[in-house]
Design a protein around this motif. Structure first.
Motif, PDB file in Angstrom:
ATOM      1  N   ALA A 176       0.827  -1.208   0.000  1.00  0.00           N
ATOM      2  CA  ALA A 176       0.000   0.000   0.000  1.00  0.00           C
ATOM      3  C   ALA A 176       0.862   1.259   0.000  1.00  0.00           C
ATOM      4  O   ALA A 176       0.558   2.238  -0.682  1.00  0.00           O
ATOM      5  N   LYS A 177       1.975   1.208   0.751  1.00  0.00           N
ATOM      6  CA  LYS A 177       2.886   2.355   0.793  1.00  0.00           C
ATOM      7  C   LYS A 177       3.449   2.654  -0.599  1.00  0.00           C
ATOM      8  O   LYS A 177       3.538   3.808  -1.019  1.00  0.00           O
ATOM      9  N   LEU A 178       3.830   1.586  -1.310  1.00  0.00           N
ATOM     10  CA  LEU A 178       4.392   1.761  -2.647  1.00  0.00           C
ATOM     11  C   LEU A 178       3.348   2.266  -3.633  1.00  0.00           C
ATOM     12  O   LEU A 178       3.653   3.085  -4.509  1.00  0.00           O
ATOM     13  N   LEU A 179       2.121   1.778  -3.489  1.00  0.00           N
ATOM     14  CA  LEU A 179       1.040   2.259  -4.352  1.00  0.00           C
ATOM     15  C   LEU A 179       0.789   3.747  -4.127  1.00  0.00           C
ATOM     16  O   LEU A 179       0.557   4.495  -5.075  1.00  0.00           O
ATOM     17  N   LYS A 180       0.863   4.180  -2.867  1.00  0.00           N
ATOM     18  CA  LYS A 180       0.669   5.596  -2.550  1.00  0.00           C
ATOM     19  C   LYS A 180       1.760   6.463  -3.164  1.00  0.00           C
ATOM     20  O   LYS A 180       1.548   7.641  -3.451  1.00  0.00           O
ATOM     21  N   LYS A 181       2.937   5.852  -3.349  1.00  0.00           N
ATOM     22  CA  LYS A 181       4.064   6.589  -3.938  1.00  0.00           C
ATOM     23  C   LYS A 181       4.061   6.486  -5.461  1.00  0.00           C
ATOM     24  O   LYS A 181       4.987   6.924  -6.133  1.00  0.00           O
ATOM     25  N   ASN A 182       2.999   5.870  -5.992  1.00  0.00           N
ATOM     26  CA  ASN A 182       2.793   5.767  -7.456  1.00  0.00           C
ATOM     27  C   ASN A 182       3.815   4.878  -8.173  1.00  0.00           C
ATOM     28  O   ASN A 182       4.105   5.096  -9.352  1.00  0.00           O
ATOM     29  N   TYR A 183       4.354   3.865  -7.460  1.00  0.00           N
ATOM     30  CA  TYR A 183       5.200   2.895  -8.143  1.00  0.00           C
ATOM     31  C   TYR A 183       4.291   2.016  -8.999  1.00  0.00           C
ATOM     32  O   TYR A 183       3.134   1.771  -8.652  1.00  0.00           O
ATOM     33  N   SER A 184       4.813   1.550 -10.114  1.00  0.00           N
ATOM     34  CA  SER A 184       4.001   0.749 -11.023  1.00  0.00           C
ATOM     35  C   SER A 184       3.698  -0.616 -10.402  1.00  0.00           C
ATOM     36  O   SER A 184       4.453  -1.130  -9.572  1.00  0.00           O
ATOM     37  N   LEU A 185       2.568  -1.220 -10.818  1.00  0.00           N
ATOM     38  CA  LEU A 185       2.192  -2.540 -10.317  1.00  0.00           C
ATOM     39  C   LEU A 185       3.266  -3.565 -10.641  1.00  0.00           C
ATOM     40  O   LEU A 185       3.572  -4.443  -9.829  1.00  0.00           O
ATOM     41  N   ARG A 186       3.843  -3.445 -11.815  1.00  0.00           N
ATOM     42  CA  ARG A 186       4.875  -4.395 -12.235  1.00  0.00           C
ATOM     43  C   ARG A 186       6.101  -4.321 -11.333  1.00  0.00           C
ATOM     44  O   ARG A 186       6.643  -5.337 -10.907  1.00  0.00           O
ATOM     45  N   ASN A 187       6.528  -3.107 -11.002  1.00  0.00           N
ATOM     46  CA  ASN A 187       7.692  -2.951 -10.136  1.00  0.00           C
ATOM     47  C   ASN A 187       7.402  -3.406  -8.710  1.00  0.00           C
ATOM     48  O   ASN A 187       8.256  -3.997  -8.049  1.00  0.00           O
ATOM     49  N   ILE A 188       6.190  -3.125  -8.227  1.00  0.00           N
ATOM     50  CA  ILE A 188       5.836  -3.556  -6.876  1.00  0.00           C
ATOM     51  C   ILE A 188       5.793  -5.089  -6.817  1.00  0.00           C
ATOM     52  O   ILE A 188       6.256  -5.695  -5.856  1.00  0.00           O
ATOM     53  N   TYR A 189       5.258  -5.699  -7.870  1.00  0.00           N
ATOM     54  CA  TYR A 189       5.238  -7.167  -7.937  1.00  0.00           C
ATOM     55  C   TYR A 189       6.652  -7.729  -7.892  1.00  0.00           C
ATOM     56  O   TYR A 189       6.942  -8.689  -7.162  1.00  0.00           O
ATOM     57  N   ALA A 190       7.566  -7.123  -8.659  1.00  0.00           N
ATOM     58  CA  ALA A 190       8.947  -7.604  -8.709  1.00  0.00           C
ATOM     59  C   ALA A 190       9.645  -7.452  -7.360  1.00  0.00           C
ATOM     60  O   ALA A 190      10.484  -8.264  -6.994  1.00  0.00           O
ATOM     61  N   LEU A 191       9.293  -6.401  -6.633  1.00  0.00           N
ATOM     62  CA  LEU A 191       9.954  -6.128  -5.353  1.00  0.00           C
ATOM     63  C   LEU A 191       9.359  -6.905  -4.186  1.00  0.00           C
ATOM     64  O   LEU A 191      10.059  -7.241  -3.234  1.00  0.00           O
ATOM     65  N   THR A 192       8.062  -7.198  -4.242  1.00  0.00           N
ATOM     66  CA  THR A 192       7.400  -7.819  -3.098  1.00  0.00           C
ATOM     67  C   THR A 192       6.920  -9.240  -3.361  1.00  0.00           C
ATOM     68  O   THR A 192       6.696 -10.000  -2.423  1.00  0.00           O
ATOM     69  N   GLY A 193       6.737  -9.589  -4.648  1.00  0.00           N
ATOM     70  CA  GLY A 193       6.222 -10.913  -4.978  1.00  0.00           C
ATOM     71  C   GLY A 193       4.714 -11.016  -4.888  1.00  0.00           C
ATOM     72  O   GLY A 193       4.138 -12.079  -5.153  1.00  0.00           O
ATOM     73  N   THR A 194       4.035  -9.926  -4.531  1.00  0.00           N
ATOM     74  CA  THR A 194       2.575  -9.915  -4.445  1.00  0.00           C
ATOM     75  C   THR A 194       1.988  -9.838  -5.856  1.00  0.00           C
ATOM     76  O   THR A 194       2.418  -9.009  -6.662  1.00  0.00           O
TER      77      THR A 194
END
Length: 207
Positions: A177-195
């Protein structure tokens, strides 16, 4: 100029310095006629989740926007000490076609043709096995806690039509949620967290 590269340096505590790492990698770039574009350094425990590491996230955004060819580290532990987190970063770099140069092994994760380097693949295979054992240990702990909970009268299961409450889901995925608030892309958040992307979309909708 040659390939475009960035440096990533890390130390675990505030009283340590990363100057040696930066100096060594700067000299390496000059020796190989690589174009040094940026340096990212952090003072943070390598066991921290990737989503909590601001400099790592800044680097990931930078290398994609600026079409960097390589990321330089003095050793793999500078990228992180949590095996799962390190593997996520390597996989993310591989998917972007960006090679990770590991100085103490003198190897890169990708070949000049952009293919996975066999030697680095061997290293990643070992790391993957370690990660598998770590996941197994975590799963066993969760199952043990689950059975202990039931043995002490706890009730589990869902009613038909059950849906996680918003605050529960956001708490469970608070880093995402923190990363989404910072407008990181879904693809990058997936790569970083595995979610998964689908879960990230649900979190974004709930927010």
């Amino acid at each position: 100029m040659g390939k475009k590269v960035v440096i990533f340096a890390r130390v675990s505590t505030s009283n340590q310095e990363y100057d040696r790492q930066v100096n060594e990698l700067t000299a390496l770039a000059a020796k190989n006629n690589w174009q040094l574009c940026a340096c990212f350094s952090e003072k943070i425990s390598g066991a921290k989740a990737n989503s909590e590491r601001k400099e790592l996230l800044r680097m990931m955004e930078y290398i994609e926007v600026n079409h960097v060819d390589k990321v330089l580290v003095t050793e793999l532990s500078r990228l992180g000490r949590d095996t799962l987190q390190v593997l996520e970063v390597i996989e993310m770099l591989n998917n972007k076609g960006i090679s990770l140069y590991i100085q103490n092994y003198n190897i890169e994760t990708l070949t000049a043709q952009g293919k996975v380097n066999p030697m680095s693949q061997f290293l990643v295979t070992i790391l993957s096995e370690v990660a598998r054992m770590e996941r197994k240990t975590i799963r066993e702990r969760v199952e043990s806690g689950y059975h202990n909970y039931r043995a002490n009268g706890g009730k589990v299961g869902r009613k038909a039509g059950y849906r996680k409450e918003v605050n529960v889901m956001l708490e469970e995925y608070k880093e995402e949620a923190k990363l989404l608030k910072k407008n990181y892309s879904l693809r990058n958040i997936y790569a970083l967290t595995g979610t998964s992307i689908n879960t990230l979309r649900k979190i974004k909708t709930l927010m």
